[in-house]
Design an enzyme around this catalytic site. Structure first.
Site, mmCIF file in Angstrom:
data_model
loop_
_atom_site.group_PDB
_atom_site.id
_atom_site.type_symbol
_atom_site.label_atom_id
_atom_site.label_comp_id
_atom_site.label_asym_id
_atom_site.label_seq_id
_atom_site.Cartn_x
_atom_site.Cartn_y
_atom_site.Cartn_z
ATOM 1 N N LEU A 141 6.392 -3.272 5.263
ATOM 2 C CA LEU A 141 5.764 -2.824 3.830
ATOM 3 C C LEU A 141 5.906 -3.454 2.842
ATOM 4 O O LEU A 141 6.104 -3.338 1.612
ATOM 5 C CB LEU A 141 6.428 -1.279 3.351
ATOM 6 C CG LEU A 141 6.233 -0.126 4.246
ATOM 7 C CD1 LEU A 141 7.106 1.242 3.710
ATOM 8 C CD2 LEU A 141 4.859 0.145 4.537
ATOM 9 N N CYS A 142 5.457 -4.806 3.306
ATOM 10 C CA CYS A 142 5.666 -5.926 1.918
ATOM 11 C C CYS A 142 4.382 -6.912 2.186
ATOM 12 O O CYS A 142 4.626 -8.250 1.970
ATOM 13 C CB CYS A 142 7.021 -6.749 1.903
ATOM 14 S SG CYS A 142 7.585 -7.238 3.604
ATOM 15 N N GLY A 143 3.454 -6.058 2.596
ATOM 16 C CA GLY A 143 2.143 -7.012 2.425
ATOM 17 C C GLY A 143 2.162 -8.047 3.832
ATOM 18 O O GLY A 143 2.851 -7.841 4.990
#
Lengths: 143, 284
Positions: free
Chosen positions: B87-89
């Site tokens: 969930l951090c690109g």
């Protein structure tokens, strides 16, 4: 050459900068004994052991606990790179006291597997932390 | 005819997701600020360390220390630093892509991996690369002691001559929006800058300079690793913040479109019913 009036002291640990500012005098625990530094000291590089760092601003003296590190001294600047450096107010006396007792009981035990050097260093660290913390406490008491 | 209730349900779930992404964005923003402060706080030590090392390097013979030994590049260790969570690109993907690229480019050498972070561990577990050491949840609770332990392990490996080179792959923290994956040599320690004679200071030593130098070098490696970890942590939070911000904005857009659609469907239903009533009334 005129001597500088103050020393710019910097104390840094890997985690953060502990102190930075002008002081009148610094004492550091080098591995071969305590070393007092006044403004205009000759350039020096040394290693630090376990003990207390103290610096003086005017009549006010501050103490820090220090464990391993390096010191670079220049006539107008002192840089202390310490593995650990703790202000007296940050030291947890209870924990240090426990650590001291633990280390001492280990040293006095008859267990042949005791690592004596490690035990001694732990004891030294604890005692030195306590020293620094007590100095601080004493000053907090009303005169 | 799309079902109105289904659309409403989708709107609700989009709103729920949006709440989560927004919360994660704020959490990441707070963590990022703390991580950034730590990066800044660790700088003076690293800077002073380097200046002391540089001034010592000129007076200690080269190759005086095993950590300076240049042995070529046959046996390489690659330290891959990723996050534990997603969930951090493209944060983790970029690092892993870079690592795979490196491995492909050095397939004729013996490369072993040293993995820090759950994402890299899961990624390389399914692939046939030799992993020497792995650790997870390093970035989430980061202390200098952790960095020192990792450094001690790597130093030992290098000093036993099991490795000729050690490199770090991690995401450097440039700014919140800027991500840059770097491959950085860690060992052997790069030849230090030779200061001109004018800058050279004649120190007094209360120890032989070699001894101080030799004690400083491992500290230097520890500091380098610690710095890389701090930067990686800050970059992770930055990446997550940006990713969650984008996700929140996408959710807003989606909710708007779905609401519009739902209203159209509702209106269409009303119109249809009216027509039915009117046509029913006129036929009688």
């Amino acid at each position: 050459m005129a001597l500088p009036e103050h020393i710019h002291l910097e104390i840094a640990t890997p985690e953060k900068q502990v102190f930075s500012g002008p002081v009148d005098e610094v004492t550091v625990p080098s591995t071969v004994g305590y070393l007092g530094i006044l403004p205009g000291h000759a350039p020096l590089l040394g290693e630090l052991g376990i003990g207390e760092i103290s610096y003086k601003i005017g009549d006010h003296r501050e103490y820090l606990f220090c464990s391993w590190g390096f010191v670079e001294v220049l006539p107008e600047r002192v840089i202390i790179l310490a593995q650990r450096a703790e202000n007296a107010s940050e030291i947890d006396i209870k924990r240090a006291e426990q650590a001291r007792q633990r280390a001492q009981s280990r040293l006095t035990s008859k267990d042949p597997n005791t690592d004596f050097v490690r035990g001694q260093l732990a004891a030294l660290r604890a005692i030195s932390r306590l020293d620094v913390a007590r100095r601080y406490q004493h000053r907090q008491l009303p005169r | 005819m799309p079902n109105l209730r289904d659309i409403r349900r989708r709107i609700r779930s989009a709103k729920n997701i949006q709440q989560i992404t927004r919360a994660m964005k704020f959490v990441s923003a707070a963590r990022l600020r703390r991580a950034q402060e730590r990066v800044v706080a660790a700088r003076p030590y690293a800077r002073q360390m380097l200046s002391v090392l540089n001034s010592l390097a000129t007076r200690v013979p080269e190759h005086a220390h095993p950590l300076l030994a240049q042995r070529g590049d046959q046996k390489i260790e690659l330290v891959v630093i990723t996050a534990d969570k997603g969930l951090c690109g493209a944060y983790n993907t970029n690092i892993l892509k870079e690592a795979i690229g490196f491995l492909a480019g050095h397939s004729d050498k013996s490369v072993e991996l040293n993995i820090l972070g759950k994402r890299a561990r899961d990624f390389f577990r399914r692939r046939a690369f030799s992993v020497r050491h792995e650790a997870i949840s390093v970035l989430s609770t980061l202390s200098f002691a952790d960095a020192a332990a990792i450094a001690a392990d790597i130093i030992q490996e290098f000093e036993k001559e099991k490795k000729d080179q050690v490199l770090l792959v991690y995401n450097e923290f440039k700014s919140v929006v800027q991500q840059r994956v770097v491959v950085e040599p860690l060992l052997p320690i790069q030849r230090l800058k030779d200061l001109g004679a004018a800058d050279r200071i004649d120190y007094l030593y209360d120890e032989p300079p070699e001894r101080i130098f030799n004690n400083l070098l491992p500290r230097h490696v520890e500091t380098q690793i610690f710095r890389a970890l701090l930067e990686a942590a800050a970059a992770e939070h930055g990446a997550r913040m940006t990713a969650m911000d984008a996700a929140t904005r996408n959710a807003t857009e989606m909710i708007e479109n779905l609401t519009l659609f739902a209203n159209k469907v509702r209106q269409a239903g009303i119109t249809r019913e009216l027509i039915e009533i009117v046509s029913g009334a006129s036929s009688t």
